[in-house]
Design an enzyme around this catalytic site. Sequence first.
Site: not given
Length: 345
Positions: A54-57
């Site tokens: 999920v970090y920066s998609a």
Amino acid sequence: MEMRTLGRTGVKVSPLCLGAMMFGEWGNADHDDSVRIIHAALDAGINFVDTADVYSAGESEEIVGKALAGARRENVVLATKAFSPMGRDPNQRGGSRRWLVRAVEDSLRRLGTDHIDLYQIHRPSTDTDVEETLDALTDLQRAGKILYFGSSTYLPSQIVQAQWAAERRHSGRFVTEQPPYSMLARGIEREVLPVCQQYGMGTLVWSPLGGGWLSGKWRKGADAPETSRATAFGGAMASRYDLSDPVNQRKLDAADALAELAEKNDMTLVQMAIAWTIRHPGVTSAIIGPRTMDQLTSQLPAADLVLSDDVLDAIDEIVPPGTNIRADDAGYVPPWIGNAALRRR
């Protein structure tokens, strides 16, 4: 750096783990600069890198993959996480077998590797049986796509439930837990860390700088500094830095007192904060999340810093053991607390 054993896995990891949440759109969008920071951390002796889909998609995983391309991957214990929404489809999230099988493949592609050393469930999935999640992770482990798996920000009862379920079903078990821990958020000392020690779980604690409150910039009489987290996430996150909130004023008082204590003992608050987390016998590694090279350089010395008992006692006086100044610093609010419909008839 002196290596530590990750739980009972036999895997040796550094006491500092490089967190990659700030690499990408959420923090440092310069891929080349982010890669340089990762390489500098590895050259300094860190062999443990943690990210999440999920970090920066997914961008963070892609940057980590670029940094570890080639021979560097072999010497790194690589961890990532799944659970958070990765699209509008309601099935692109959570702890179901359907999602985890796809999420692993997506992470492997972005990371440019054929296996993930430690695969973690980012938050409890209350609408999914833990047995469903454990069975799916066990199958992925047997397929060689992941080597170990763990939990992140689970309640003590959920950690125990997962251990019992694994024993009952003869499946693989969570071998690590990733909880929040700092001098301002000590709640996990009550149950989470003792439970993890009881089950031989490794712990990699996140936010040792208390979301920036222990960066040394939050001082009484000074203007509130801008924070990348409040800017990037806004909303509820921004409220955690609002000094008109009396709870945040108590946090400011504590941060200022801790900064004075660090200065009196000839160390930076950043170094004292990180060194304090890895002093606890239940903590394997502290996740540092630099956005810049300067931030990394300021945090690395904490690995070799040993705090005296006098300093530790003084910290206990400022923030008592087992307490969180802000309740939401626990990192996870159970739905039955946040959703009134789940506690009323």
